[in-house]
Design a protein around this motif. Structure first.
Motif, PDB file in Angstrom:
ATOM      1  N   GLY A  17       0.825  -1.211   0.000  1.00  0.00           N
ATOM      2  CA  GLY A  17       0.000   0.000   0.000  1.00  0.00           C
ATOM      3  C   GLY A  17       0.853   1.252   0.000  1.00  0.00           C
ATOM      4  O   GLY A  17       0.572   2.208  -0.739  1.00  0.00           O
ATOM      5  N   SER A  21       1.246   4.176  -2.876  1.00  0.00           N
ATOM      6  CA  SER A  21       1.048   5.600  -2.539  1.00  0.00           C
ATOM      7  C   SER A  21       2.272   6.435  -2.866  1.00  0.00           C
ATOM      8  O   SER A  21       2.151   7.599  -3.238  1.00  0.00           O
ATOM      9  CB  SER A  21       0.722   5.747  -1.051  1.00  0.00           C
ATOM     10  OG  SER A  21      -0.504   5.135  -0.784  1.00  0.00           O
ATOM     11  N   ASN A 129      -5.336  -3.543  -0.143  1.00  0.00           N
ATOM     12  CA  ASN A 129      -4.151  -3.649  -1.008  1.00  0.00           C
ATOM     13  C   ASN A 129      -4.410  -4.474  -2.270  1.00  0.00           C
ATOM     14  O   ASN A 129      -4.048  -4.029  -3.367  1.00  0.00           O
ATOM     15  CB  ASN A 129      -2.951  -4.172  -0.223  1.00  0.00           C
ATOM     16  CG  ASN A 129      -2.347  -3.089   0.653  1.00  0.00           C
ATOM     17  OD1 ASN A 129      -2.673  -1.911   0.504  1.00  0.00           O
ATOM     18  ND2 ASN A 129      -1.482  -3.474   1.569  1.00  0.00           N
ATOM     19  N   ARG A 132      -6.389  -2.300  -4.578  1.00  0.00           N
ATOM     20  CA  ARG A 132      -5.567  -1.251  -5.214  1.00  0.00           C
ATOM     21  C   ARG A 132      -4.666  -1.851  -6.289  1.00  0.00           C
ATOM     22  O   ARG A 132      -4.347  -1.181  -7.284  1.00  0.00           O
ATOM     23  CB  ARG A 132      -4.718  -0.529  -4.160  1.00  0.00           C
ATOM     24  CG  ARG A 132      -5.528   0.291  -3.193  1.00  0.00           C
ATOM     25  CD  ARG A 132      -4.631   1.007  -2.205  1.00  0.00           C
ATOM     26  NE  ARG A 132      -4.010   2.193  -2.773  1.00  0.00           N
ATOM     27  CZ  ARG A 132      -2.983   2.840  -2.223  1.00  0.00           C
ATOM     28  NH1 ARG A 132      -2.439   2.381  -1.106  1.00  0.00           N
ATOM     29  NH2 ARG A 132      -2.496   3.918  -2.787  1.00  0.00           N
ATOM     30  N   PRO A 136      -5.819  -0.208 -10.157  1.00  0.00           N
ATOM     31  CA  PRO A 136      -4.894   0.861  -9.777  1.00  0.00           C
ATOM     32  C   PRO A 136      -5.449   2.238 -10.100  1.00  0.00           C
ATOM     33  O   PRO A 136      -6.143   2.419 -11.103  1.00  0.00           O
ATOM     34  CB  PRO A 136      -3.628   0.558 -10.591  1.00  0.00           C
ATOM     35  CG  PRO A 136      -4.022  -0.414 -11.635  1.00  0.00           C
ATOM     36  CD  PRO A 136      -5.275  -1.098 -11.187  1.00  0.00           C
ATOM     37  N   ASN A 139      -9.601   4.857  -6.290  1.00  0.00           N
ATOM     38  CA  ASN A 139      -9.729   4.753  -4.832  1.00  0.00           C
ATOM     39  C   ASN A 139     -11.037   5.361  -4.353  1.00  0.00           C
ATOM     40  O   ASN A 139     -11.077   6.513  -3.986  1.00  0.00           O
ATOM     41  CB  ASN A 139      -8.555   5.466  -4.146  1.00  0.00           C
ATOM     42  CG  ASN A 139      -7.228   4.817  -4.464  1.00  0.00           C
ATOM     43  OD1 ASN A 139      -7.108   3.612  -4.461  1.00  0.00           O
ATOM     44  ND2 ASN A 139      -6.229   5.640  -4.750  1.00  0.00           N
ATOM     45  N   PRO A 140     -12.109   4.605  -4.289  1.00  0.00           N
ATOM     46  CA  PRO A 140     -12.210   3.192  -4.602  1.00  0.00           C
ATOM     47  C   PRO A 140     -12.669   2.982  -6.038  1.00  0.00           C
ATOM     48  O   PRO A 140     -13.157   3.916  -6.668  1.00  0.00           O
ATOM     49  CB  PRO A 140     -13.294   2.724  -3.630  1.00  0.00           C
ATOM     50  CG  PRO A 140     -14.200   3.920  -3.516  1.00  0.00           C
ATOM     51  CD  PRO A 140     -13.331   5.141  -3.680  1.00  0.00           C
TER      52      PRO A 140
END
Ligand code: DHB
Ligand code: FE
Length: 279
Positions: A17, A21, A129, A132, A136, A139-140
């Motif tokens: 995660g 980020s 995770n 994500r 990719p 979010n969300p």
């Protein structure tokens, strides 16, 4: 009738995660890991599933040792995300699908799985995770989600065969839903790892490779292990492979491999992704 189009299984290691980020996907440490997801992302882009049933393990965020269901199914409108201490970002809530959740719950209880039903559930790294990794930058993502938590925190854990049977029951439940949605089943955790004790850092590549192969061709073989045998072979937290087995159980059709990737190490852990299509 809703259709299960495949099962995606993935590690959920918290540091993934933070790597996402911090934009570390091309960093030499991370690149081989993230590259392993590319073919799965292409498949998702083609298939565009509507619903994700996410089999994961809560790590003490919702359920603590004083009150720990073996199997818990979410039936909420949305699922908030929380950081249980890894310094991970918190996102707006994931979309739920309470109508289908209640159908799953009714069907599972009818199939003699006496699960806990949760109209409130917060999501930790084990859910966030993998989501994500598979969606990719979203979010969300738009996909509707139904979280299913399996206890891998406090012994006794459910038997691997029971987790496989739960997955089979979820498969039947989804396929008796009258809508025409495409459903993907996600299993998170693993692969071999042990975070503490004398064997901290334990990894078993041979066992992980056997798991990948067996999940494709002979899941019943993995289902024959006991929980303690899984701990011995995969490490105390490597027992999280039961979520992969449960996800595999949901595939009733002919199963083919879309892609798999295996990489050592991320953190102290063997990281893997396996994507199976259900025909
Ligand atoms: C790690 C792996 C996990 O599965 C987890 O839940 C927490 C930490 C790790 O490898 O750091
Ligand atoms: Fe974990």
């Amino acid at each position: 009738m809703a259709r299960i189009i495949g099962a995606l299984t993935s590690s959920h290691i918290p540091s993934i995660g933070n790597a996402i980020s911090n934009g570390k996907q091309d960093d030499p440490y991370w690149k081989p890991f993230f590259d392993g997801y590319e073919p799965v992302l292409r498949w998702l882009d083609e298939q565009k599933p509507d619903v994700a049933v996410v089999l994961y393990n809560d790590h003490g965020l919702n359920f603590f040792l004083n009150n720990l269901p073996t199997f818990a199914v979410g039936a909420a409108q949305e699922y908030v995300t929380k950081d249980e201490g890894w310094g991970l970002p918190v996102f707006p809530p994931y979309r739920g699908y309470p109508e289908m959740s209640w159908h799953l719950i009714e069907s599972l209880v009818e199939q003699e799985f006496d699960i806990a039903m949760c109209q409130e559930m917060a999501m930790d790294h084990a859910f966030i995770n993998p989501m994500r990794l598979f969606w990719p930058g979203q979010n969300p993502p738009k996909i509707k989600t139904i979280p299913v938590a399996i206890n891998t925190v406090q012994f006794p854990l459910p038997r691997p065969s029971r987790c496989y049977a739960l997955g089979q029951a979820i498969g039947r439940a989804v396929e008796s839903w009258p809508g025409d949605e495409k459903v993907v089943v996600i299993g998170t955790g693993g692969m071999s790892h042990q975070l503490d004790g004398e064997r901290a850092g334990f990894i078993n590549k041979k066992f992980d490779e056997m798991c990948m192969e067996t999940l494709l061709n002979d899941p019943q073989r993995l289902a024959k292990y006991s929980s303690l045998e899984l701990v011995r072979e995969a490490g105390a937290q490597g027992a999280e492979i039961i979520m992969w087995l449960a996800a595999r159980g949901a595939l009733h059709g002919r199963v083919s491999k879309i892609h798999s990737s295996y990489h050592i190490p991320i953190s102290n852990t063997a990281a893997g992704v396996l994507a199976l299509a259900n025909h």
